[in-house]
Design a protein around this motif. Sequence first.
Motif, mmCIF file in Angstrom:
data_model
loop_
_atom_site.group_PDB
_atom_site.id
_atom_site.type_symbol
_atom_site.label_atom_id
_atom_site.label_comp_id
_atom_site.label_asym_id
_atom_site.label_seq_id
_atom_site.Cartn_x
_atom_site.Cartn_y
_atom_site.Cartn_z
ATOM 1 N N ASP A 96 4.233 -3.219 -2.721
ATOM 2 C CA ASP A 96 4.393 -1.778 -2.507
ATOM 3 C C ASP A 96 3.104 -1.029 -2.819
ATOM 4 O OD1 ASP A 96 6.929 -2.387 -1.899
ATOM 5 O OD2 ASP A 96 7.838 -1.655 -3.768
ATOM 6 N N VAL A 97 2.499 -1.423 -3.922
ATOM 7 C CA VAL A 97 1.245 -0.773 -4.320
ATOM 8 C C VAL A 97 0.208 -0.942 -3.213
ATOM 9 C CG1 VAL A 97 -0.627 -0.781 -6.013
ATOM 10 C CG2 VAL A 97 1.733 -1.178 -6.763
ATOM 11 N N ILE A 98 0.166 -2.123 -2.668
ATOM 12 C CA ILE A 98 -0.788 -2.396 -1.603
ATOM 13 C C ILE A 98 -0.500 -1.516 -0.386
ATOM 14 C CG2 ILE A 98 -1.597 -4.173 0.014
ATOM 15 C CD1 ILE A 98 -2.630 -4.686 -2.755
ATOM 16 N N GLN A 99 0.772 -1.313 -0.127
ATOM 17 C CA GLN A 99 1.131 -0.487 1.036
ATOM 18 C C GLN A 99 0.762 0.975 0.832
ATOM 19 O OE1 GLN A 99 5.258 -1.821 1.951
ATOM 20 N NE2 GLN A 99 4.327 -2.332 3.934
ATOM 21 N N GLU A 100 0.854 1.359 -0.411
ATOM 22 C CA GLU A 100 0.421 2.708 -0.771
ATOM 23 C C GLU A 100 -1.059 2.880 -0.416
ATOM 24 O OE1 GLU A 100 1.116 3.491 -4.957
ATOM 25 O OE2 GLU A 100 -0.592 4.880 -4.927
ATOM 26 N N ILE A 101 -1.841 1.853 -0.755
ATOM 27 C CA ILE A 101 -3.267 1.897 -0.435
ATOM 28 C C ILE A 101 -3.464 1.949 1.077
ATOM 29 C CG2 ILE A 101 -5.431 0.594 -0.575
ATOM 30 C CD1 ILE A 101 -4.318 -0.595 -3.219
ATOM 31 N N GLU A 102 -2.644 1.200 1.754
ATOM 32 C CA GLU A 102 -2.739 1.178 3.214
ATOM 33 C C GLU A 102 -2.556 2.599 3.770
ATOM 34 O OE1 GLU A 102 0.061 -1.522 5.045
ATOM 35 O OE2 GLU A 102 0.046 -0.275 6.852
ATOM 36 N N ASN A 103 -1.575 3.290 3.231
ATOM 37 C CA ASN A 103 -1.310 4.647 3.700
ATOM 38 C C ASN A 103 -2.521 5.554 3.482
ATOM 39 O OD1 ASN A 103 1.219 3.955 4.509
ATOM 40 N ND2 ASN A 103 2.191 4.522 2.558
ATOM 41 N N CYS A 122 -5.631 4.704 3.198
ATOM 42 C CA CYS A 122 -6.747 4.311 4.063
ATOM 43 C C CYS A 122 -6.526 4.784 5.507
ATOM 44 C CB CYS A 122 -6.940 2.801 4.054
ATOM 45 S SG CYS A 122 -7.554 2.198 2.475
ATOM 46 N N CYS A 123 -5.299 4.631 5.970
ATOM 47 C CA CYS A 123 -5.027 5.038 7.350
ATOM 48 C C CYS A 123 -5.050 6.552 7.471
ATOM 49 C CB CYS A 123 -3.670 4.521 7.805
ATOM 50 S SG CYS A 123 -3.609 2.744 7.954
ATOM 51 N N GLY A 124 -4.521 7.191 6.441
ATOM 52 C CA GLY A 124 -4.436 8.635 6.492
ATOM 53 C C GLY A 124 -5.776 9.297 6.258
ATOM 54 N N LYS A 125 -6.140 9.404 4.999
ATOM 55 C CA LYS A 125 -7.355 10.151 4.655
ATOM 56 C C LYS A 125 -8.609 9.558 5.290
ATOM 57 C CE LYS A 125 -7.106 10.856 0.143
ATOM 58 N NZ LYS A 125 -7.406 11.218 -1.255
ATOM 59 N N LEU A 126 -8.716 8.224 5.234
ATOM 60 C CA LEU A 126 -9.958 7.605 5.723
ATOM 61 C C LEU A 126 -9.933 7.377 7.232
ATOM 62 C CD1 LEU A 126 -10.531 4.913 2.948
ATOM 63 C CD2 LEU A 126 -11.378 7.257 3.026
ATOM 64 N N GLY A 127 -8.752 7.397 7.781
ATOM 65 C CA GLY A 127 -8.650 7.251 9.239
ATOM 66 C C GLY A 127 -9.074 5.888 9.763
ATOM 67 N N ILE A 128 -8.816 4.845 8.977
ATOM 68 C CA ILE A 128 -9.145 3.494 9.442
ATOM 69 C C ILE A 128 -7.962 2.948 10.239
ATOM 70 C CG2 ILE A 128 -9.709 1.145 8.717
ATOM 71 C CD1 ILE A 128 -10.955 2.433 6.193
ATOM 72 N N GLU A 129 -8.289 2.193 11.251
ATOM 73 C CA GLU A 129 -7.236 1.643 12.109
ATOM 74 C C GLU A 129 -6.275 0.760 11.299
ATOM 75 O OE1 GLU A 129 -7.129 -0.657 16.196
ATOM 76 O OE2 GLU A 129 -9.137 0.077 15.701
ATOM 77 N N PRO A 130 -4.975 0.973 11.421
ATOM 78 C CA PRO A 130 -3.997 0.203 10.628
ATOM 79 C C PRO A 130 -4.180 -1.304 10.771
ATOM 80 C CG PRO A 130 -2.913 1.990 11.811
ATOM 81 C CD PRO A 130 -4.336 1.990 12.263
ATOM 82 N N LYS A 131 -4.371 -1.777 11.985
ATOM 83 C CA LYS A 131 -4.483 -3.208 12.217
ATOM 84 C C LYS A 131 -5.589 -3.829 11.353
ATOM 85 C CE LYS A 131 -5.682 -4.988 16.186
ATOM 86 N NZ LYS A 131 -5.885 -4.977 17.656
#
Lengths: 345, 345
Positions: free
Chosen positions: A193-200, A202-211
Motif C-alpha cells: 500500500d505504501v508503495i502504491q501511495e508513492i505511485e500516486n 509520482c503519477c500525479g505531482k511529477l506526472g510520470i507515466e504510470p507504466k
Amino acid sequence: MELNDRKKLILQAIIDEYIVSAEPVGSRAISKKNELGLSSATIRNEMADLEEMGYLIQPHTSAGRIPSDVGYRFYVNSLMHRYKIGVEAIEELQRELAGRITRLDRAILRAGYLAAAMTDYTTVITTPVGEKTEIKKIDLVPVAEDSVMLIIVTRTVKSRVIKTTLTGDECISVAQVLNAVLTNKTADEISYDVIQEIENICCGKLGIEPKVIINVLNFVYESISELDDGEIYVENAKSILKYPEYRDVDKAREIFSFLEDKNNLKKLIAQTDNDGVRATIGTENEPEILKDCSLVTVNYSLDGKAVGKLGVIGPKRMNYSQVFASLDLISNEIDKLIGYISNDE
Amino acid sequence: MELNDRKKLILQAIIDEYIVSAEPVGSRAISKKNELGLSSATIRNEMADLEEMGYLIQPHTSAGRIPSDVGYRFYVNSLMHRYKIGVEAIEELQRELAGRITRLDRAILRAGYLAAAMTDYTTVITTPVGEKTEIKKIDLVPVAEDSVMLIIVTRTVKSRVIKTTLTGDECISVAQVLNAVLTNKTADEISYDVIQEIENICCGKLGIEPKVIINVLNFVYESISELDDGEIYVENAKSILKYPEYRDVDKAREIFSFLEDKNNLKKLIAQTDNDGVRATIGTENEPEILKDCSLVTVNYSLDGKAVGKLGVIGPKRMNYSQVFASLDLISNEIDKLIGYISNDE
DNA sequence: TATTAGCACTCAACTCTTTTGAGTGCTAAT
DNA sequence: ATTAGCACTCAAAAGAGTTGAGTGCTAATA
C-alpha cells in the motif's frame, strides 16, 4: 542401577579418550591412566554396567567401548570439563576479527573462518538477519541509456539494476519521493500500500507515466522485501576428510552435497532456537545424513538482538568442550563488533 | 618413427576409452571395437610404438596403456572430436543464466554453477575486473551517531562504513565535491593528487577541519583503489571425490586445501592469459598439487573487453571435448549478459 | 612386407586361510 | 568389593594361492 560418581568418572575418561583416539576404548587403557587406582577387571565390570545403562556401545564382542549418543549427551550436559581459552588466543581472535573491518558481511565471514581455524571443524555462519532493518536512504542512479541502479542503504547496502525509460531528472524526483516516504521505516513497515501511495504521488505531482513508474516501484518493493534475506557461508568443509569416520569417500561426498545445499542448511540451523551454545548429537539431528555427526550452534547478536547463527559440524566425537568455548567466545566478540562497523559490499 | 594415421586413430581410441573407463586400456579392447579391423596383436605392436614415442605409459608390465601428458596434449590439440552441445541444452543455459538477473556478481556465480553442472567438474570463476571501472556516483550517508556510509556506484556498488565526526550537512557538501571531481573518471585516473585537491576544496571553501576530512578521504581513496579487486568462486568442489584418481582421501584433502586458498587460485588462473579455451595438462600446471589434474580456462568478456576467467579443474582424463564446448558456450553467453544487467550486492 | 595366431610370461587384484593381539566375561582368590 | 587369572572372541593383518587381463615374442600366413 545407579550412575554413581565412579561410573561417571569412568564414563568421562572413556569419552575423553575416545575423542582423541577415535578407537574403541578398552578397560586396560582406562585402568592404566591410574587416576582411579582401579584394576582393569573392575573397570570392565563398570563398563558392562554402563553399557547396560545405555551410555556405551560395544561395536563387537572383543572390542572396547565407544560412547552412545546418550553417553555423549550426558557428557555434554554434565561431565565435560570447561575449556579455558588462553588469553593470547583471545587477543589474537580480537585482533583478527576487529582489525580493519569495514564491511559487516566480511567480518561475519571472517568470524566463520576463525571459528573453523580455532576448532578445525566445518563451520557454518549466517549473515545478520534483522526484522528491524531500517531504511536510511534510497537512491536511483542512471548507469546506462536505459537502466538505473537502485540503491537501498540500511545497515548494509543493497543494489540492483532496473531497466527503465526513467530520465535522469525523473530519477532524482522519484528518489526524493521515495526518501521522503520510506526513510527511517523498517522493511516490515513497508507494505505494498505504501508503495502504491508513492505511485500516486509520482503519477500525479511529477506526472510520470504510470507504466514506467509501476515497473520501477515493483522492483523497489521486491528489493525491500528481500532486505532481510540472509546468506549462509560454509568454511573449512575440507576438514571433514580429516576425520577417520569419513575415510569413506562416498560418505564424505554425501556430506559435501548436504553442505552445498544452502537452503537446507539454513533451515537446519534456523530451527535450533537456542540461548547460549547448544549441541545436537547424532540421531538428535533431523537430517538422516547428520546422524553420525554433531552440530553445535550459538546465536550471535548485534546491538543486543539475536540476528545470526554460528555453527560447527563435526564427528560425534568432536572436542565439545573446546568447540563450546570457542563458539561462546566468538559469538561474544561478534556482538562487540557492532561498535566499530556495520557494512556490506 | 612416424605418427601415421593409423597410430593416431589408435591413440584416439585409447584416450577416448580411458576417459570413460579410468582403467588402463588393453589391445583387445581396442581391437574388439572393430572400427579399424585389426587384430589385438597388431594393435599391440602399434601400442608399443606409441609408448616408445612417449604418447602412452604402461603402469606395469602386464597392464594396458594409459595416456601420458604428451598423449593428452596431442589429443587435445589434434585428435579430439568437436563436441556439439544440443540446442535444448543451450536454451536451457540461456534461460538459467539470463532469467531474472539483477546483480552481476550473482550472474557470474550462476555461470560458474552452470559450468559445474554441465561438466560435473570443479569450476572456478572470477568476478569481472576491469581497469575501466567508471565512477557514476559517490554518496555519504550518515548511518549512526559517529559513522557514515561511503557508497561508490560504478558498474557495481561498493560501500563501507567510516567512523567520522562529519555532520549530516557536511556529508552532503563533501559528497557534492566528490561527485563534481570524480564522476565519470575511471579508477586508475584517480591518483592521490586528485584526492588532495578535493581535500583543499573541502578545507578551504567548506571549512571542514583537515583532520576530519583527511580521514574520510583516505577511505575514499582506498576504496577506489580496491574497486578493481575481483573475487573468485569455487563451485562443485565435491565432484573431486567422484573420480577414482582421488579415492585417496589425503590426496583429495590436498586439493581441497588448494582450492580454499583463494589468492593462490587467483594467481593460477590469472596467469593463463589465453584467447579462447585453453587447457593445461598435468605437469604443464605449475602448482605441484595439480600435476595429476588438468585445468581448462577461458576468458569471458563484458562489453567486448576481457574481464574475467572461468576455469574447470578435473582429472587429466577429463572429457576435454565436452569441457571445451561448455566453456566456449558459457563464456559467450556471459558476454551477452551485459545487455540485460550489471550489478552487485 | 604387414598382419595375425599362438603361447609363455607377468603381475595386480582377489580369495582363502592363518596368525595375531587387543579386549572381553567369568570364576575363584583376596 | 576388588582383583588376578584364564579361556574365549573376533577384527584386522599377514601370508599363500588363484585368477585373469594383458603383454611381448615367434612363427605362420596373406
